[in-house]
Design a protein around this motif. Structure first.
Motif, PDB file in Angstrom:
ATOM      1  N   THR A  26     -58.685 -30.307 -15.907  1.00 51.63           N
ATOM      2  CA  THR A  26     -58.813 -29.538 -14.672  1.00 51.63           C
ATOM      3  C   THR A  26     -57.604 -28.630 -14.520  1.00 51.63           C
ATOM      4  N   ASN A  42     -69.670 -21.234 -12.933  1.00 50.58           N
ATOM      5  CA  ASN A  42     -68.627 -21.972 -13.635  1.00 50.58           C
ATOM      6  C   ASN A  42     -69.217 -23.064 -14.516  1.00 50.58           C
ATOM      7  N   GLN A  45     -67.530 -27.764 -11.440  1.00 49.93           N
ATOM      8  CA  GLN A  45     -67.268 -27.525 -10.025  1.00 49.93           C
ATOM      9  C   GLN A  45     -66.052 -26.612  -9.864  1.00 49.93           C
ATOM     10  N   GLU A  46     -65.983 -25.932  -8.717  1.00 50.22           N
ATOM     11  CA  GLU A  46     -64.836 -25.075  -8.417  1.00 50.22           C
ATOM     12  C   GLU A  46     -64.461 -25.213  -6.944  1.00 50.22           C
ATOM     13  N   TYR A  77     -66.366 -24.366  -1.825  1.00 48.88           N
ATOM     14  CA  TYR A  77     -66.649 -25.303  -2.906  1.00 48.88           C
ATOM     15  C   TYR A  77     -67.929 -24.859  -3.602  1.00 48.88           C
ATOM     16  N   VAL A  96     -57.285 -21.714  -7.133  1.00 52.01           N
ATOM     17  CA  VAL A  96     -58.553 -22.114  -7.737  1.00 52.01           C
ATOM     18  C   VAL A  96     -58.339 -23.384  -8.557  1.00 52.01           C
ATOM     19  N   GLU A  98     -60.484 -25.802 -11.045  1.00 54.02           N
ATOM     20  CA  GLU A  98     -61.725 -25.807 -11.798  1.00 54.02           C
ATOM     21  C   GLU A  98     -61.502 -26.411 -13.176  1.00 54.02           C
ATOM     22  N   LYS A  99     -62.590 -26.610 -13.899  1.00 62.25           N
ATOM     23  CA  LYS A  99     -62.526 -27.093 -15.261  1.00 62.25           C
ATOM     24  C   LYS A  99     -61.694 -26.103 -16.082  1.00 62.25           C
ATOM     25  N   SER A 102     -62.750 -22.497 -17.699  1.00 66.21           N
ATOM     26  CA  SER A 102     -63.968 -22.023 -17.060  1.00 66.21           C
ATOM     27  C   SER A 102     -63.883 -20.514 -16.815  1.00 66.21           C
TER      28      SER A 102
END
Length: 103
Positions: A26, A42, A45-46, A77, A96, A98-99, A102
């Motif tokens: 992450t 994405n 999830q973000e 979200y 941000v 996120e993964k 991404s």
């Protein structure tokens, strides 16, 4: 340890990012922008938190386009599969989560 003054971060180009942390796949990044991003979905999830400025977030639900104006302190979200695009209104700084890697 790291202390970041988000109000002092300025990019040389739209959506330039300052990497803050990367843990267990992450990423946490601070972005500066004054231009819209692009419609995207994405890889996971973000979490999108407005630190400074205003951002109109457009998103699609069942093919219908909607939008919400995000002010300082607001969080958007995006669940897996949420198509969205951010349009800053002037300069904006956003955090941000996120993964890593991404879009």
């Amino acid at each position: 340890m790291k202390i970041v003054s988000s109000s002092r971060f300025t990019g040389e180009r739209a959506w330039q990012a300052l990497d803050i942390a990367d843990f267990e796949g992450t990423s946490v990044r601070l972005h500066w922008t004054d231009q819209p991003y692009k419609w995207h979905i994405n890889d996971g999830q973000e979490v999108f938190a407005v630190m400074q400025g205003r951002v109109e977030m457009f998103y699609r639900v069942a093919g219908e386009e909607k939008s919400v104006m995000l002010e300082v302190g607001d969080i958007f979200y995006a669940s897996v599969g949420t198509e969205h695009v951010a349009h800053p209104r002037g300069e904006a700084r956003v955090l941000v989560v996120e993964k890593a890697g991404s879009v």
